[in-house]
Write a protein that holds these residues in place. Structure first.
Motif, PDB file in Angstrom:
ATOM      1  N   MET A 166     -27.405  90.659   4.203  1.00 63.62           N
ATOM      2  CA  MET A 166     -28.244  91.146   5.294  1.00 63.62           C
ATOM      3  C   MET A 166     -29.698  90.755   5.031  1.00 63.62           C
ATOM      4  O   MET A 166     -30.228  91.002   3.965  1.00 63.62           O
ATOM      5  CB  MET A 166     -28.117  92.663   5.403  1.00 63.62           C
ATOM      6  CG  MET A 166     -28.751  93.229   6.657  1.00 63.62           C
ATOM      7  SD  MET A 166     -28.473  95.000   6.876  1.00 63.62           S
ATOM      8  CE  MET A 166     -26.715  95.025   7.190  1.00 63.62           C
ATOM      9  N   LYS A 181     -33.685  90.738   5.109  1.00 61.63           N
ATOM     10  CA  LYS A 181     -34.755  91.731   5.152  1.00 61.63           C
ATOM     11  C   LYS A 181     -35.913  91.178   5.987  1.00 61.63           C
ATOM     12  O   LYS A 181     -36.462  90.122   5.672  1.00 61.63           O
ATOM     13  CB  LYS A 181     -35.204  92.073   3.736  1.00 61.63           C
ATOM     14  CG  LYS A 181     -34.125  92.792   2.916  1.00 61.63           C
ATOM     15  CD  LYS A 181     -34.598  93.075   1.521  1.00 61.63           C
ATOM     16  CE  LYS A 181     -33.635  93.918   0.704  1.00 61.63           C
ATOM     17  NZ  LYS A 181     -32.275  94.050   1.154  1.00 61.63           N
ATOM     18  N   TYR A 224     -38.710  96.352  16.112  1.00 62.79           N
ATOM     19  CA  TYR A 224     -38.027  97.119  15.061  1.00 62.79           C
ATOM     20  C   TYR A 224     -36.767  97.798  15.603  1.00 62.79           C
ATOM     21  O   TYR A 224     -35.704  97.771  14.965  1.00 62.79           O
ATOM     22  CB  TYR A 224     -38.993  98.167  14.495  1.00 62.79           C
ATOM     23  CG  TYR A 224     -38.401  99.061  13.426  1.00 62.79           C
ATOM     24  CD1 TYR A 224     -38.258  98.605  12.116  1.00 62.79           C
ATOM     25  CD2 TYR A 224     -37.983 100.356  13.734  1.00 62.79           C
ATOM     26  CE1 TYR A 224     -37.715  99.429  11.137  1.00 62.79           C
ATOM     27  CE2 TYR A 224     -37.440 101.185  12.757  1.00 62.79           C
ATOM     28  CZ  TYR A 224     -37.308 100.708  11.469  1.00 62.79           C
ATOM     29  OH  TYR A 224     -36.757 101.523  10.500  1.00 62.79           O
ATOM     30  N   ARG A 242     -28.809  95.737  13.461  1.00 55.35           N
ATOM     31  CA  ARG A 242     -28.661  96.267  12.100  1.00 55.35           C
ATOM     32  C   ARG A 242     -27.448  95.690  11.367  1.00 55.35           C
ATOM     33  O   ARG A 242     -27.322  95.868  10.160  1.00 55.35           O
ATOM     34  CB  ARG A 242     -28.561  97.798  12.127  1.00 55.35           C
ATOM     35  CG  ARG A 242     -29.807  98.549  12.636  1.00 55.35           C
ATOM     36  CD  ARG A 242     -31.102  98.059  12.000  1.00 55.35           C
ATOM     37  NE  ARG A 242     -32.224  98.950  12.171  1.00 55.35           N
ATOM     38  CZ  ARG A 242     -33.160  98.831  13.111  1.00 55.35           C
ATOM     39  NH1 ARG A 242     -33.105  97.846  13.987  1.00 55.35           N
ATOM     40  NH2 ARG A 242     -34.169  99.687  13.173  1.00 55.35           N
ATOM     41  N   LYS A 243     -26.588  94.992  12.084  1.00 53.46           N
ATOM     42  CA  LYS A 243     -25.451  94.335  11.420  1.00 53.46           C
ATOM     43  C   LYS A 243     -25.891  93.070  10.689  1.00 53.46           C
ATOM     44  O   LYS A 243     -25.229  92.604   9.764  1.00 53.46           O
ATOM     45  CB  LYS A 243     -24.366  93.984  12.442  1.00 53.46           C
ATOM     46  CG  LYS A 243     -23.689  95.199  13.067  1.00 53.46           C
ATOM     47  CD  LYS A 243     -22.676  94.778  14.112  1.00 53.46           C
ATOM     48  CE  LYS A 243     -22.037  95.992  14.779  1.00 53.46           C
ATOM     49  NZ  LYS A 243     -21.106  95.584  15.877  1.00 53.46           N
ATOM     50  N   ASP A 299     -32.123  93.939   8.163  1.00 53.92           N
ATOM     51  CA  ASP A 299     -32.624  95.175   7.572  1.00 53.92           C
ATOM     52  C   ASP A 299     -34.138  95.167   7.799  1.00 53.92           C
ATOM     53  O   ASP A 299     -34.885  94.579   7.010  1.00 53.92           O
ATOM     54  CB  ASP A 299     -32.279  95.203   6.082  1.00 53.92           C
ATOM     55  CG  ASP A 299     -32.734  96.493   5.400  1.00 53.92           C
ATOM     56  OD1 ASP A 299     -33.012  97.472   6.118  1.00 53.92           O
ATOM     57  OD2 ASP A 299     -32.820  96.502   4.157  1.00 53.92           O
ATOM     58  N   TYR A 312     -38.185  96.332   8.361  1.00 54.34           N
ATOM     59  CA  TYR A 312     -39.191  97.217   7.770  1.00 54.34           C
ATOM     60  C   TYR A 312     -40.441  97.182   8.642  1.00 54.34           C
ATOM     61  O   TYR A 312     -40.873  96.108   9.088  1.00 54.34           O
ATOM     62  CB  TYR A 312     -39.539  96.764   6.350  1.00 54.34           C
ATOM     63  CG  TYR A 312     -38.390  96.885   5.380  1.00 54.34           C
ATOM     64  CD1 TYR A 312     -38.286  97.965   4.509  1.00 54.34           C
ATOM     65  CD2 TYR A 312     -37.379  95.916   5.350  1.00 54.34           C
ATOM     66  CE1 TYR A 312     -37.216  98.082   3.638  1.00 54.34           C
ATOM     67  CE2 TYR A 312     -36.310  96.025   4.477  1.00 54.34           C
ATOM     68  CZ  TYR A 312     -36.226  97.103   3.622  1.00 54.34           C
ATOM     69  OH  TYR A 312     -35.158  97.223   2.754  1.00 54.34           O
ATOM     70  N   ASP A 323     -41.662 103.999   5.744  1.00 54.69           N
ATOM     71  CA  ASP A 323     -40.204 104.103   5.672  1.00 54.69           C
ATOM     72  C   ASP A 323     -39.697 105.013   6.791  1.00 54.69           C
ATOM     73  O   ASP A 323     -40.471 105.461   7.645  1.00 54.69           O
ATOM     74  CB  ASP A 323     -39.749 104.578   4.283  1.00 54.69           C
ATOM     75  CG  ASP A 323     -40.176 106.015   3.967  1.00 54.69           C
ATOM     76  OD1 ASP A 323     -40.602 106.745   4.888  1.00 54.69           O
ATOM     77  OD2 ASP A 323     -40.075 106.414   2.786  1.00 54.69           O
ATOM     78  N   ASN A 324     -38.412 105.295   6.804  1.00 55.22           N
ATOM     79  CA  ASN A 324     -37.801 106.089   7.872  1.00 55.22           C
ATOM     80  C   ASN A 324     -38.312 107.529   7.923  1.00 55.22           C
ATOM     81  O   ASN A 324     -38.157 108.219   8.926  1.00 55.22           O
ATOM     82  CB  ASN A 324     -36.277 106.086   7.729  1.00 55.22           C
ATOM     83  CG  ASN A 324     -35.703 104.709   8.000  1.00 55.22           C
ATOM     84  OD1 ASN A 324     -36.281 103.938   8.765  1.00 55.22           O
ATOM     85  ND2 ASN A 324     -34.586 104.391   7.386  1.00 55.22           N
TER      86      ASN A 324
END
Length: 326
Positions: free
Chosen positions: A1, A3, A26, A31-32, A35, A37, A50-51
């Motif tokens: 995946m 980034k 974003y 998301r498959k 990833d 940021y 971050d989340n």
């Protein structure tokens, strides 16, 4: 995946619009495959959220996250309008670090963001533009000489600025100096252009596997005197997509938009504005990092042809990665 660093913010007054665009990128990255940021580049600091909205500082030496040396980005998705994301500065930085980034290269970004360079180049290739006069901040000038060339009404614009910031429409000679001083607040170089009376249209263009794709055309009808910042972002304009145009006129615009994209040697997504004068398109300006928020024109044009934001962003990322390999 892979980034992906979605960079947003910037150093200009457009940073709030950029953050909206970055949020859209974003949220729409698959998301498959990716990833993503959220990376904020502001004048006083660079950081990642971050989340849980915890902030981590960016190491500008290698574009890594302090405390997360293991995190290396496979690609940067550039969603910064204005400087440093649209004028070539950020592109040159990532070029030095050999990190793939979306959009055009640093020298093409520099040319397109600089109205003087961009208009001069396109005029050379035969693209219609308004009559114009360029001024530097420390240059002596004669108002009558300027008006003899461009006439009234005219537009006074910062040479390197977006979202119609610092622009004035001038009807009388007595108001020209104030407009010039207003534009110099935004930039040390300005451009004064003749007024073009006609219909304003906006055209989104992108490249897919070396093929240039022109999206449905949008006609812009501003409630204000022109398509200024308020019209763009406060709902004070009517945007019709697709524009109601005769087939021959639409074909002219599409051909011109494709030529401009090719002459400027662009890659990724872009959006340009034109004025139709006697059924001929006149180039106004181009955005190589167009707005991607819900109010923005480019996503609405994509929707008309059934292209999802997820698919266009995926194309931008993989094109960027391939370009860096060359």
């Amino acid at each position: 995946m892979k980034k992906i660093a979605v960079v947003m913010g910037g150093y200009s007054k457009e940073y709030t619009i950029s953050i909206k665009s970055g949020k859209v990128v974003y949220e729409n990255l698959d998301r498959k495959e990716f990833d993503p940021y959220r990376i904020y580049l502001l004048e006083d600091r660079w950081f990642m959220k971050d989340n849980k909205n915890k902030e981590y500082s960016i190491n500008k030496q290698d574009f890594t996250i302090f405390g997360m040396k293991y995190l290396k980005f496979d690609c940067v998705f550039n969603a910064i309008h204005g400087t440093p994301g649209e004028d070539g500065i950020l592109q040159a930085y990532f070029e030095l670090l050999r990190i793939p980034y979306t959009g055009c290269t640093f020298h093409h970004a520099n040319v397109t963001f600089n109205k003087k360079y961009c208009l001069t180049l396109l005029k050379y290739f035969g693209i219609n533009t308004a009559k114009s006069f360029f001024l530097n901040q420390n240059q002596d000038f004669c108002l009558k000489k300027i008006l003899n060339k461009v006439g009234l009404p005219c537009f006074v614009k910062p040479n390197r600025s977006g979202s119609s910031l610092g622009i004035s429409k001038v009807y009388e000679e007595k108001n020209l100096l104030d407009a010039v001083q207003k534009a110099f607040i935004e930039d040390e170089e300005i451009i004064i252009e003749s007024f073009l009376k006609g219909r304003e249209v906006s055209v989104g263009v992108f490249s897919l596997k070396n093929k240039i794709i022109v999206l449905p055309i949008t006609e812009i009808i501003s409630q204000n005197d022109f398509f200024d910042f308020e019209s763009k972002y406060s709902g004070k304009s009517k945007e019709i997509t697709p524009a109601k145009l005769l087939p021959n006129i639409e074909n002219k615009i599409r051909k011109t938009a494709k030529k401009v994209y090719k002459f400027l040697n662009l890659s990724g997504i872009s959006r340009a504005e034109y004025i139709l004068v006697n059924e001929e398109p006149f180039f106004l300006e181009i955005n190589t990092v167009p707005g991607l928020s819900e109010e923005s024109i480019f996503p609405k044009q994509l929707k008309q042809v059934g292209i999802s934001l997820s698919d266009i962003f995926k194309n931008c990322i993989y094109s960027a990665i391939e370009k860096m390999k060359l």
